[in-house]
Structures are given as C-alpha cells and as structure tokens.
Design an enzyme around this catalytic site. Structure first.
Site, PDB file in Angstrom:
ATOM      1  N   SER A   8       5.739   8.418   0.072  1.00  0.00           N
ATOM      2  CA  SER A   8       4.801   8.025   1.122  1.00  0.00           C
ATOM      3  C   SER A   8       4.498   9.202   2.042  1.00  0.00           C
ATOM      4  O   SER A   8       5.386   9.744   2.701  1.00  0.00           O
ATOM      5  CB  SER A   8       5.386   6.859   1.927  1.00  0.00           C
ATOM      6  OG  SER A   8       4.556   6.601   3.030  1.00  0.00           O
ATOM      7  N   HIS A  33       1.600   7.666  -2.111  1.00  0.00           N
ATOM      8  CA  HIS A  33       1.326   6.480  -1.297  1.00  0.00           C
ATOM      9  C   HIS A  33       0.788   6.913   0.071  1.00  0.00           C
ATOM     10  O   HIS A  33       1.366   7.793   0.722  1.00  0.00           O
ATOM     11  CB  HIS A  33       2.620   5.687  -1.135  1.00  0.00           C
ATOM     12  CG  HIS A  33       2.481   4.411  -0.376  1.00  0.00           C
ATOM     13  ND1 HIS A  33       2.054   3.236  -0.957  1.00  0.00           N
ATOM     14  CD2 HIS A  33       2.718   4.117   0.927  1.00  0.00           C
ATOM     15  CE1 HIS A  33       2.048   2.278  -0.046  1.00  0.00           C
ATOM     16  NE2 HIS A  33       2.441   2.785   1.107  1.00  0.00           N
ATOM     17  N   ASP A  35      -0.554   5.664   3.836  1.00  0.00           N
ATOM     18  CA  ASP A  35      -0.537   4.574   4.821  1.00  0.00           C
ATOM     19  C   ASP A  35      -1.609   4.780   5.877  1.00  0.00           C
ATOM     20  O   ASP A  35      -1.537   5.722   6.660  1.00  0.00           O
ATOM     21  CB  ASP A  35       0.817   4.543   5.531  1.00  0.00           C
ATOM     22  CG  ASP A  35       1.927   4.115   4.596  1.00  0.00           C
ATOM     23  OD1 ASP A  35       1.822   3.015   4.037  1.00  0.00           O
ATOM     24  OD2 ASP A  35       2.881   4.890   4.430  1.00  0.00           O
ATOM     25  N   MET A  37      -3.325   3.186   9.244  1.00  0.00           N
ATOM     26  CA  MET A  37      -3.025   2.206  10.308  1.00  0.00           C
ATOM     27  C   MET A  37      -4.111   2.254  11.382  1.00  0.00           C
ATOM     28  O   MET A  37      -4.729   3.301  11.583  1.00  0.00           O
ATOM     29  CB  MET A  37      -1.681   2.538  10.951  1.00  0.00           C
ATOM     30  CG  MET A  37      -0.539   2.681   9.976  1.00  0.00           C
ATOM     31  SD  MET A  37       0.977   3.086  10.847  1.00  0.00           S
ATOM     32  CE  MET A  37       2.047   3.461   9.437  1.00  0.00           C
ATOM     33  N   HIS A  66      -2.631   2.238   1.113  1.00  0.00           N
ATOM     34  CA  HIS A  66      -2.110   1.034   1.764  1.00  0.00           C
ATOM     35  C   HIS A  66      -2.775   0.903   3.125  1.00  0.00           C
ATOM     36  O   HIS A  66      -2.514   1.689   4.032  1.00  0.00           O
ATOM     37  CB  HIS A  66      -0.579   1.195   1.895  1.00  0.00           C
ATOM     38  CG  HIS A  66       0.096   0.096   2.643  1.00  0.00           C
ATOM     39  ND1 HIS A  66       1.384   0.226   3.135  1.00  0.00           N
ATOM     40  CD2 HIS A  66      -0.308  -1.158   2.969  1.00  0.00           C
ATOM     41  CE1 HIS A  66       1.734  -0.888   3.740  1.00  0.00           C
ATOM     42  NE2 HIS A  66       0.732  -1.745   3.662  1.00  0.00           N
ATOM     43  N   MET A 137       6.369  -5.834   1.472  1.00  0.00           N
ATOM     44  CA  MET A 137       6.914  -4.992   2.538  1.00  0.00           C
ATOM     45  C   MET A 137       8.388  -5.355   2.723  1.00  0.00           C
ATOM     46  O   MET A 137       8.737  -6.517   2.929  1.00  0.00           O
ATOM     47  CB  MET A 137       6.166  -5.216   3.855  1.00  0.00           C
ATOM     48  CG  MET A 137       4.728  -4.741   3.871  1.00  0.00           C
ATOM     49  SD  MET A 137       4.470  -3.031   3.343  1.00  0.00           S
ATOM     50  CE  MET A 137       5.508  -2.125   4.488  1.00  0.00           C
ATOM     51  N   ASP A 175       7.701  -1.512  -0.616  1.00  0.00           N
ATOM     52  CA  ASP A 175       7.444  -0.465   0.379  1.00  0.00           C
ATOM     53  C   ASP A 175       8.339  -0.658   1.597  1.00  0.00           C
ATOM     54  O   ASP A 175       8.276  -1.699   2.251  1.00  0.00           O
ATOM     55  CB  ASP A 175       5.960  -0.551   0.777  1.00  0.00           C
ATOM     56  CG  ASP A 175       5.527   0.553   1.725  1.00  0.00           C
ATOM     57  OD1 ASP A 175       6.294   1.507   1.946  1.00  0.00           O
ATOM     58  OD2 ASP A 175       4.394   0.447   2.238  1.00  0.00           O
TER      59      ASP A 175
HETATM   60  C1  DX5 Z   1       5.481   1.532   6.639  1.00  0.00           C
HETATM   61  C2  DX5 Z   1       4.766   2.196   5.515  1.00  0.00           C
HETATM   62  C3  DX5 Z   1       5.648   2.800   4.498  1.00  0.00           C
HETATM   63  C4  DX5 Z   1       6.533   3.897   5.028  1.00  0.00           C
HETATM   64  C5  DX5 Z   1       7.833   3.774   4.288  1.00  0.00           C
HETATM   65  O1  DX5 Z   1       4.573   0.831   7.407  1.00  0.00           O
HETATM   66  O2  DX5 Z   1       3.926   1.276   4.858  1.00  0.00           O
HETATM   67  O3  DX5 Z   1       4.910   3.263   3.372  1.00  0.00           O
HETATM   68  O4  DX5 Z   1       6.030   5.184   4.844  1.00  0.00           O
HETATM   69  O5  DX5 Z   1       8.740   4.640   4.848  1.00  0.00           O
HETATM   70  P1  DX5 Z   1      10.285   4.595   4.477  1.00  0.00           P
HETATM   71  O6  DX5 Z   1      10.408   4.821   3.011  1.00  0.00           O
HETATM   72  O7  DX5 Z   1      10.860   5.712   5.296  1.00  0.00           O
HETATM   73  O8  DX5 Z   1      10.788   3.243   4.898  1.00  0.00           O
HETATM   74 ZN    ZN Z   2       2.972   1.834   2.910  1.00  0.00          ZN
END
Ligand code: DX5
Ligand code: ZN
Length: 216
Positions: A8, A33, A35, A37, A66, A137, A175
C-alpha cells in the site's frame, strides 16, 4: 493459486517516490494498492490525482485503487485515466452500488467492493455475482499502521462460503494490519490478496518482506 501481494502506497516514503517505485517494480509483488481519501468518508486525506499521475508513470505493476470517498463514481474517469487495473468502492459509500459496479466494468476495470469492519458479509448477497473483488477492511479505514481486527478472519470464512455457493469468481482481498502472523492466518482462511502498508514500507528490507508475504 498462490496469494497475491499488494503493497500500500500510503506507507511509502513520498520524499523518495522514484526509488520506492523502482523497488516495487523489482519486487515479487502483484499489484500496487492506492488509497484515496476525502476527509469525509474517512477522517483523513491522502493524495489526489496529480500525484497519482506521477506514481502511475513510475509504477509498472497493476494499480489497485481503493476509494475511501463519498460518491466514488464521480471519479471513475480519473481512475480510468490512471490506467488502473481495479477500482474498489465502499458498499457504505454507494447508494446505487449495482450501477457503480456496472460502470466500473464498462470502463474496462475490475470491479471491487469493500466492506468496513462493521458491515456484514451478508450485505453482498445480491451483488456477489457481479463483482471481481471483495475487499474486507481489517481496520477502520483512514490510516496505516493500525492493529488487525481478529473478527476479519470469521468474515473471510463467511465470504469464502458465499463465493463458493454463488459460483462467483470474486477474489477475497484483505486490507489493514497485515503482517507475518495475520497474513498467515488470512491465507489459511482463504484470502487471495494481501494488502500490506507498514509491514512492507517500514521493513528493514521491503523486498524481502514482500517475498515473505508472497510465500506464506
Ligand atoms: C487504510 C488503508 C490501507 C493501509 C493499510 O485505510 O486502506 O490500505 O495502507 O496499512 P497497514 O498495512 O499499515 O495497516
Ligand atoms: Zn486500502
């Protein structure tokens, strides 16, 4: 099938993005991956499309996007323009999930639907036949480096049963909080894709960490 590994980007060192992406390209990982937001659906903001355009140019692995944003369908064209392999939307963020899934597929991407920790697998009963990926999640979304919620393992088992009974070919992706221990248990429970942020990017040797997760 050996599990897929998707590091990620959220936990990468953005001051050294080029070398970080060169590491990803050289590694045994399957996807990167990403992310996104909005500070509304989740209490954090990550990066937007101008930055991701640069990431997409540097990264040769398929991009697994994502979206932790409300009304994710508004950004379908931007995600497609990145050349994304898959677009994952939250069930909790889409009023018309069936329509959004069809739009993602019509745009030529794999359609992923994502469940927050408190959303039951049963919420997918009427959409499981239409999706390519279900992402669970294992933490509340918004931040990397959080602790794995153990109940996720029960959800993987319930989802595996739903997929097998429905004849769906959907992949199970998890994830959040993935490390050596939780990764092993997730794979045993039937997980196809492991997303790992801090485990990979904060490891002393990220290439070795990716290899480890790939060979669990
Ligand atoms: C959290 C993200 C994840 C995050 C996971 O909201 O969707 O993809 O990067 O991070 P780790 O592996 O450190 O929990
Ligand atoms: Zn994610």
């Amino acid at each position: 099938m050996k599990q897929l590994v998707a590091p990620s980007l959220l936990s990468a060192d953005f001051g050294n993005l080029r070398p970080q992406m060169e590491m990803i390209n050289r590694s045994e990982c399957d996807w990167l991956h990403i992310d996104i937001m909005d500070g509304v659906f989740v209490p954090n903001i990550s990066f937007g499309f101008p930055v991701l355009k640069y990431v997409a140019e540097l990264c040769r692995k398929p991009l697994d996007v994502h979206l932790m944003i409300v009304q994710p369908e508004k950004f379908l064209n931007e995600v497609k323009a990145l050349g994304a392999y898959s677009m994952n939307v939250h069930v909790e963020a889409c009023t018309h999930l069936h329509r959004v899934v069809q739009q993602i597929k019509e745009a030529g991407m794999k359609a992923g639907v994502t469940l927050n920790p408190a959303t039951p697998v049963s919420a997918l009963v009427d959409i499981i036949g239409d999706v390519d990926i279900v992402m669970l999640m294992a933490v509340n979304p918004g931040f990397g480096g959080q602790k794995f919620i153990p109940h996720t393992l029960d959800k993987v088992c319930a989802l595996r049963k739903l997929i097998d009974e429905s004849g769906s070919g959907a992949l199970i992706e998890v994830d959040g909080g993935v490390n050596h221990d939780t990764g092993r248990r997730l794979v045993d429970a039937g997980t196809d894709v492991l997303v790992a942020g801090s485990a990979v990017f904060r490891a002393a040797d990220p290439l070795e960490e990716i290899r480890f997760l790939k060979n669990l």
